[in-house]
Design a protein around this motif. Structure first.
Motif, PDB file in Angstrom:
ATOM      1  N   VAL A  53      32.103 -59.686  21.556  1.00  0.00           N
ATOM      2  CA  VAL A  53      30.705 -59.758  20.202  1.00  0.00           C
ATOM      3  C   VAL A  53      29.485 -59.195  20.298  1.00  0.00           C
ATOM      4  CG1 VAL A  53      29.351 -61.427  18.963  1.00  0.00           C
ATOM      5  CG2 VAL A  53      31.821 -61.866  19.351  1.00  0.00           C
ATOM      6  N   ALA A  54      29.242 -58.062  20.287  1.00  0.00           N
ATOM      7  CA  ALA A  54      27.177 -57.681  19.891  1.00  0.00           C
ATOM      8  C   ALA A  54      26.818 -57.874  19.214  1.00  0.00           C
ATOM      9  CB  ALA A  54      27.615 -55.737  19.929  1.00  0.00           C
ATOM     10  N   PHE A  55      25.717 -58.414  19.604  1.00  0.00           N
ATOM     11  CA  PHE A  55      24.456 -59.054  19.229  1.00  0.00           C
ATOM     12  C   PHE A  55      23.597 -58.395  18.237  1.00  0.00           C
ATOM     13  CE2 PHE A  55      21.597 -63.002  17.906  1.00  0.00           C
ATOM     14  CZ  PHE A  55      22.596 -63.086  16.677  1.00  0.00           C
ATOM     15  N   ILE A  56      22.592 -58.390  17.386  1.00  0.00           N
ATOM     16  CA  ILE A  56      21.918 -57.198  17.104  1.00  0.00           C
ATOM     17  C   ILE A  56      20.921 -58.774  16.610  1.00  0.00           C
ATOM     18  CG2 ILE A  56      20.968 -54.608  16.235  1.00  0.00           C
ATOM     19  CD1 ILE A  56      23.736 -54.533  15.883  1.00  0.00           C
ATOM     20  N   ASP A  57      19.960 -58.705  17.094  1.00  0.00           N
ATOM     21  CA  ASP A  57      18.377 -59.271  17.038  1.00  0.00           C
ATOM     22  C   ASP A  57      17.950 -58.626  16.594  1.00  0.00           C
ATOM     23  OD1 ASP A  57      17.224 -62.132  16.285  1.00  0.00           O
ATOM     24  OD2 ASP A  57      17.754 -62.834  18.109  1.00  0.00           O
ATOM     25  N   HIS A  58      17.103 -58.360  15.136  1.00  0.00           N
ATOM     26  CA  HIS A  58      16.155 -58.229  14.708  1.00  0.00           C
ATOM     27  C   HIS A  58      14.929 -58.516  14.138  1.00  0.00           C
ATOM     28  CE1 HIS A  58      17.252 -53.573  14.316  1.00  0.00           C
ATOM     29  NE2 HIS A  58      18.723 -54.399  13.911  1.00  0.00           N
ATOM     30  N   ASP A  59      15.737 -60.041  14.022  1.00  0.00           N
ATOM     31  CA  ASP A  59      14.496 -61.638  13.753  1.00  0.00           C
ATOM     32  C   ASP A  59      14.195 -62.094  15.096  1.00  0.00           C
ATOM     33  OD1 ASP A  59      13.426 -63.024  11.893  1.00  0.00           O
ATOM     34  OD2 ASP A  59      15.484 -65.164  12.008  1.00  0.00           O
ATOM     35  N   HIS A  60      14.064 -61.939  16.328  1.00  0.00           N
ATOM     36  CA  HIS A  60      14.289 -63.630  17.391  1.00  0.00           C
ATOM     37  C   HIS A  60      13.275 -64.328  17.699  1.00  0.00           C
ATOM     38  CE1 HIS A  60      14.846 -59.513  19.789  1.00  0.00           C
ATOM     39  NE2 HIS A  60      14.488 -58.831  18.657  1.00  0.00           N
ATOM     40  N   ASP A  92      32.794 -48.067  18.630  1.00  0.00           N
ATOM     41  CA  ASP A  92      34.153 -46.624  18.395  1.00  0.00           C
ATOM     42  C   ASP A  92      35.129 -46.815  19.913  1.00  0.00           C
ATOM     43  OD1 ASP A  92      32.930 -45.966  16.797  1.00  0.00           O
ATOM     44  OD2 ASP A  92      31.146 -44.359  17.498  1.00  0.00           O
ATOM     45  N   LYS A  93      34.117 -47.146  21.468  1.00  0.00           N
ATOM     46  CA  LYS A  93      34.921 -47.744  22.429  1.00  0.00           C
ATOM     47  C   LYS A  93      35.917 -48.471  22.559  1.00  0.00           C
ATOM     48  CE  LYS A  93      31.128 -44.770  24.846  1.00  0.00           C
ATOM     49  NZ  LYS A  93      30.705 -45.096  25.774  1.00  0.00           N
ATOM     50  N   GLY A  94      35.965 -49.608  21.964  1.00  0.00           N
ATOM     51  CA  GLY A  94      36.110 -50.267  21.806  1.00  0.00           C
ATOM     52  C   GLY A  94      36.218 -51.457  22.729  1.00  0.00           C
ATOM     53  N   ASP A  95      34.456 -51.307  22.991  1.00  0.00           N
ATOM     54  CA  ASP A  95      34.427 -52.419  23.909  1.00  0.00           C
ATOM     55  C   ASP A  95      33.966 -53.836  22.975  1.00  0.00           C
ATOM     56  OD1 ASP A  95      34.422 -50.517  26.073  1.00  0.00           O
ATOM     57  OD2 ASP A  95      32.343 -50.271  25.645  1.00  0.00           O
ATOM     58  N   TYR A  96      33.916 -53.736  21.468  1.00  0.00           N
ATOM     59  CA  TYR A  96      33.368 -55.021  20.454  1.00  0.00           C
ATOM     60  C   TYR A  96      34.081 -55.288  19.868  1.00  0.00           C
ATOM     61  CZ  TYR A  96      29.321 -54.413  23.106  1.00  0.00           C
ATOM     62  OH  TYR A  96      27.608 -54.026  24.167  1.00  0.00           O
ATOM     63  N   ILE A  97      34.450 -56.240  19.387  1.00  0.00           N
ATOM     64  CA  ILE A  97      35.513 -56.420  18.311  1.00  0.00           C
ATOM     65  C   ILE A  97      34.220 -56.387  17.602  1.00  0.00           C
ATOM     66  CG2 ILE A  97      37.144 -57.768  17.169  1.00  0.00           C
ATOM     67  CD1 ILE A  97      38.279 -58.509  19.734  1.00  0.00           C
ATOM     68  N   PHE A  98      33.426 -57.805  16.915  1.00  0.00           N
ATOM     69  CA  PHE A  98      32.715 -58.100  16.266  1.00  0.00           C
ATOM     70  C   PHE A  98      31.021 -57.529  16.307  1.00  0.00           C
ATOM     71  CE2 PHE A  98      36.127 -60.899  16.670  1.00  0.00           C
ATOM     72  CZ  PHE A  98      36.110 -61.319  15.274  1.00  0.00           C
ATOM     73  N   ALA A  99      30.527 -56.578  15.751  1.00  0.00           N
ATOM     74  CA  ALA A  99      29.079 -56.851  16.028  1.00  0.00           C
ATOM     75  C   ALA A  99      28.153 -57.963  15.089  1.00  0.00           C
ATOM     76  CB  ALA A  99      28.324 -55.027  15.952  1.00  0.00           C
ATOM     77  N   ILE A 100      27.503 -57.908  15.401  1.00  0.00           N
ATOM     78  CA  ILE A 100      26.555 -59.379  14.451  1.00  0.00           C
ATOM     79  C   ILE A 100      25.098 -58.616  14.185  1.00  0.00           C
ATOM     80  CG2 ILE A 100      26.031 -61.526  14.174  1.00  0.00           C
ATOM     81  CD1 ILE A 100      28.346 -62.254  15.023  1.00  0.00           C
ATOM     82  N   GLU A 115      17.686 -66.407  -0.264  1.00  0.00           N
ATOM     83  CA  GLU A 115      19.624 -65.997   0.323  1.00  0.00           C
ATOM     84  C   GLU A 115      19.214 -64.400   0.813  1.00  0.00           C
ATOM     85  OE1 GLU A 115      22.290 -65.641  -3.500  1.00  0.00           O
ATOM     86  OE2 GLU A 115      21.992 -68.131  -3.765  1.00  0.00           O
ATOM     87  N   PRO A 116      19.080 -64.797   1.991  1.00  0.00           N
ATOM     88  CA  PRO A 116      19.327 -63.493   3.269  1.00  0.00           C
ATOM     89  C   PRO A 116      20.844 -63.034   3.707  1.00  0.00           C
ATOM     90  CG  PRO A 116      18.180 -64.952   3.759  1.00  0.00           C
ATOM     91  CD  PRO A 116      18.824 -65.515   3.161  1.00  0.00           C
ATOM     92  N   SER A 117      20.973 -61.654   3.646  1.00  0.00           N
ATOM     93  CA  SER A 117      21.889 -61.577   4.038  1.00  0.00           C
ATOM     94  C   SER A 117      21.855 -61.265   5.744  1.00  0.00           C
ATOM     95  CB  SER A 117      22.789 -60.471   3.343  1.00  0.00           C
ATOM     96  OG  SER A 117      22.662 -61.276   1.884  1.00  0.00           O
ATOM     97  N   LEU A 118      23.432 -61.869   6.215  1.00  0.00           N
ATOM     98  CA  LEU A 118      23.797 -60.677   7.944  1.00  0.00           C
ATOM     99  C   LEU A 118      24.726 -60.475   7.677  1.00  0.00           C
ATOM    100  CD1 LEU A 118      25.766 -62.840   9.481  1.00  0.00           C
ATOM    101  CD2 LEU A 118      24.087 -64.552  10.040  1.00  0.00           C
ATOM    102  N   GLN A 119      24.775 -59.509   8.606  1.00  0.00           N
ATOM    103  CA  GLN A 119      26.242 -58.244   8.960  1.00  0.00           C
ATOM    104  C   GLN A 119      27.024 -58.736  10.081  1.00  0.00           C
ATOM    105  OE1 GLN A 119      25.141 -53.932   9.162  1.00  0.00           O
ATOM    106  NE2 GLN A 119      26.152 -53.589   7.370  1.00  0.00           N
ATOM    107  N   ILE A 120      27.957 -58.805   9.394  1.00  0.00           N
ATOM    108  CA  ILE A 120      29.236 -59.122  10.315  1.00  0.00           C
ATOM    109  C   ILE A 120      29.817 -57.274  10.730  1.00  0.00           C
ATOM    110  CG2 ILE A 120      31.453 -60.539  11.438  1.00  0.00           C
ATOM    111  CD1 ILE A 120      30.179 -62.827  10.083  1.00  0.00           C
ATOM    112  N   ARG A 121      30.589 -56.699  11.251  1.00  0.00           N
ATOM    113  CA  ARG A 121      31.072 -55.574  10.989  1.00  0.00           C
ATOM    114  C   ARG A 121      32.248 -55.670  11.940  1.00  0.00           C
ATOM    115  NH1 ARG A 121      26.754 -51.054  11.926  1.00  0.00           N
ATOM    116  NH2 ARG A 121      25.244 -52.222  13.189  1.00  0.00           N
ATOM    117  N   VAL A 122      33.220 -55.241  11.187  1.00  0.00           N
ATOM    118  CA  VAL A 122      34.151 -55.781  12.396  1.00  0.00           C
ATOM    119  C   VAL A 122      35.502 -54.172  12.979  1.00  0.00           C
ATOM    120  CG1 VAL A 122      36.859 -57.268  12.232  1.00  0.00           C
ATOM    121  CG2 VAL A 122      34.580 -57.784  10.681  1.00  0.00           C
TER     122      VAL A 122
END
Length: 375
Positions: A53-60, A92-100, A115-122
């Motif tokens: 899992v890759a976790f992208i936190d813009h909120d902190h 792209d390299k296959g290092d992560y299955i999920f990116a949140i 109703e905010p949305s968070l994104q899960i890329r798979v």
């Protein structure tokens, strides 16, 4: 009738001696019901395990940190805190299955009732992990967000409450299912191969001429091969079910082992008759092997051991209903997982027995013509 039983018994003894002298087949049976079952049970997983899992936190924020900390092993590896570009390159390299991707002001919007949305890329090339992992992550985030919202706000926002109850496999682990289904698969494969190989071996070694001068009928020869090879597989499968699956892997068997044993004997009659039928069609061992491969592959893929029958097209569901392999998988799951009794498996047993009688009848017709051509 008495002479028929004596002849079958004598021929069974011959078949047992022939099987015991074939060390390769004995080794194949032992491995299939020990190492083969363990390899599939431990190595093939249908649940999410160690997904990256890759976790992208813009909120902190406290809530975003709480979401990240809720992604735990053994389902997921610890999330890697990264940025958008690195997450895309990693997928792209296959290092992560999920990116949140947690957007800015996520916690503030949640607490304000928006109703905010968070994104899960798979990465859907990891098909099993992708499908189930998305559900897992959704449930995790739902639980954590619900806990972060004040109780009154959470209750008013949701018109219902989700309360999941999982029967027969509460931990949703794959090895209880895979181990039992592997035994069913091995029974099918070895029954066809052993009985078919015994018939082909008679023809290729020239011993079929010896049978022609004996006062025996094709039904006696066929039943001897069915009984001898079927009993060998039956004993190996029952020992594997109890010693390997139950004691070694710790799988709880809910139903009657005796009832399952009786059903296995009836299924062995059906599938060994199928093996004899295929052997009477194929003149040589290589051709028999080429014929067995598609028959076994179709029977396995459409049996429900690999994928549920309910997921197949409607026309296929109607067709596989008459396959003995499909019905035996249903019986195994009903007895060993759900503790079903005889009343629940009567109809599948009738289909298995009927199919076995048809296979044997066709095999005997072919067997008589084969013996006639040899004479």
């Amino acid at each position: 009738m008495r002479r028929w039983l004596i002849n079958v018994a004598l021929l069974c003894a011959k078949e047992f001696r022939s099987l015991l002298c074939d060390k390769v087949l004995i080794a194949l049976i032992v491995f299939a019901f020990t190492g083969g079952v363990l390899a599939v049970a431990d190595g093939v997983k249908v649940e999410v395990s160690n997904a990256t899992v890759a976790f992208i936190d813009h909120d902190h924020s406290t809530l975003s940190n709480r979401l990240r900390d809720a992604i735990l092993q053994p389902y997921f590896k610890p999330p890697v805190l990264t940025n958008t570009q690195q997450a895309e390159d990693g997928m792209d390299k296959g290092d992560y299955i999920f990116a949140i991707d947690i957007p800015p002001n996520f916690e503030r919007d949640v607490l304000a009732g928006r109703e905010p949305s968070l994104q899960i890329r798979v990465d859907a090339t990891a098909m099993t992990q992708a499908g189930l992992g998305t559900v897992y992550l959704t449930e995790i985030f739902y639980r954590e967000i619900k806990a972060a919202i004040p109780l009154s706000a959470a209750t008013s926002a949701l018109p219902f409450q989700i309360d999941s109850r999982i029967y027969f496999n509460p931990n949703t682990e794959s090895y209880p299912f895979m181990s039992v289904m592997q035994i069913v698969t091995n029974i099918t494969m070895l029954s066809i191969i052993l009985v078919g190989a015994a018939v082909i071996r008679e023809k290729e070694h020239g011993t079929i001429e010896h049978l022609l001068v004996l006062p025996v009928s094709p039904s006696e020869i066929a039943m001897a091969k069915i009984i001898a090879n079927g009993w060998a597989i039956f004993i190996a499968s029952m020992l594997s079910l109890w010693l390997v699956v139950h004691l070694w892997l710790g799988v709880q068997l809910s139903g009657s082992i005796l009832l399952f044993a009786v059903c296995t004997l009836l299924y062995l009659f059906s599938v060994t008759a199928l093996g004899i039928m295929l052997a009477t069609v194929a003149p040589t061992m290589p051709q028999f092997g080429l014929l067995v491969v598609p028959v076994y592959a179709v029977a396995y893929l459409l049996s429900g051991a690999a994928t549920p029958v309910e997921n197949m097209p409607t026309s296929i569901q109607h067709a596989v209903y008459f396959l003995p392999t499909t019905q035996f998988v249903n019986i195994a799951q009903a007895i060993l997982y759900r503790g079903a009794g005889f009343d629940a498996i009567t109809q599948p047993l009738i289909i298995i027995i009927t199919a076995g009688i048809l296979f044997l009848a066709f095999a005997l017709i072919r067997f008589r013509s084969m013996l006639t051509s040899q004479s």
